[in-house]
Write a protein that holds these residues in place. Structure first.
Motif, short mmCIF file in Angstrom:
data_model
loop_
_atom_site.label_atom_id
_atom_site.label_comp_id
_atom_site.label_asym_id
_atom_site.label_seq_id
_atom_site.Cartn_x
_atom_site.Cartn_y
_atom_site.Cartn_z
N GLU A 40 28.66 29.47 26.04
CA GLU A 40 28.81 29.02 27.43
C GLU A 40 27.97 29.88 28.37
O GLU A 40 27.28 29.37 29.26
N ASN A 44 24.72 28.53 30.58
CA ASN A 44 24.60 28.73 32.03
C ASN A 44 23.29 29.42 32.38
O ASN A 44 22.63 29.03 33.36
N ASN A 47 20.50 26.79 31.95
CA ASN A 47 20.52 25.81 33.03
C ASN A 47 19.97 26.39 34.33
O ASN A 47 19.27 25.70 35.07
N PHE A 58 18.79 19.38 31.29
CA PHE A 58 19.82 20.39 31.45
C PHE A 58 20.77 20.29 30.26
O PHE A 58 20.67 19.38 29.46
N LYS A 60 24.76 20.06 29.20
CA LYS A 60 26.06 19.72 29.77
C LYS A 60 27.09 19.67 28.65
O LYS A 60 26.84 19.07 27.60
N VAL A 62 29.89 18.45 26.35
CA VAL A 62 30.40 17.14 25.96
C VAL A 62 31.17 17.29 24.66
O VAL A 62 30.67 17.90 23.71
N TYR A 66 27.65 21.19 23.26
CA TYR A 66 26.59 21.10 24.25
C TYR A 66 25.37 20.37 23.69
O TYR A 66 24.73 20.86 22.78
N SER A 69 20.63 17.14 27.93
CA SER A 69 20.66 15.90 28.70
C SER A 69 19.46 15.88 29.63
O SER A 69 18.83 16.90 29.88
N THR A 71 17.79 14.60 33.45
CA THR A 71 18.07 14.17 34.81
C THR A 71 17.34 12.87 35.08
O THR A 71 16.38 12.52 34.40
#
Length: 84
Positions: A40, A44, A47, A58, A60, A62, A66, A69, A71
């Motif tokens: 995690e 971060n 990202n 990015f 995310k 799920v 992770y 994904s 944009t």
């Protein structure tokens, strides 16, 4: 290269290569004994880098893991228009 950047490269490579969201336990299975990465925290960090450099993707969370994904860019938000 410091450990934060090394860990980020390891996590990024695993995320890109994985067909399913990467979990902390899956990451732990891929690491040498004694090497620990907080998934995690590293996500971060990545990202923040992606946002600072204007990347169109990015990471995310799920389903407990992770995936990478993407944009949705609008034409008026970019300075480059592609013609196919």
């Amino acid at each position: 290269m410091d450990m934060t950047e090394l860990n980020a490269r390891i996590v990024e490579a695993l995320l890109i290569a994985s067909e399913t969201p990467v979990t902390q336990s899956r990451l732990n299975e891929c690491l040498d004994k004694g090497h620990q990465i907080d998934l995690e925290e590293t996500v971060n960090y990545l990202n923040d880098l992606y946002e600072d450099h204007g990347h169109s993707f990015f990471i995310k969370g799920v389903a407990g893991g992770y995936p990478v994904s993407y944009t949705h860019l609008r034409a008026h938000e970019t300075s480059l228009h592609l013609v196919c």
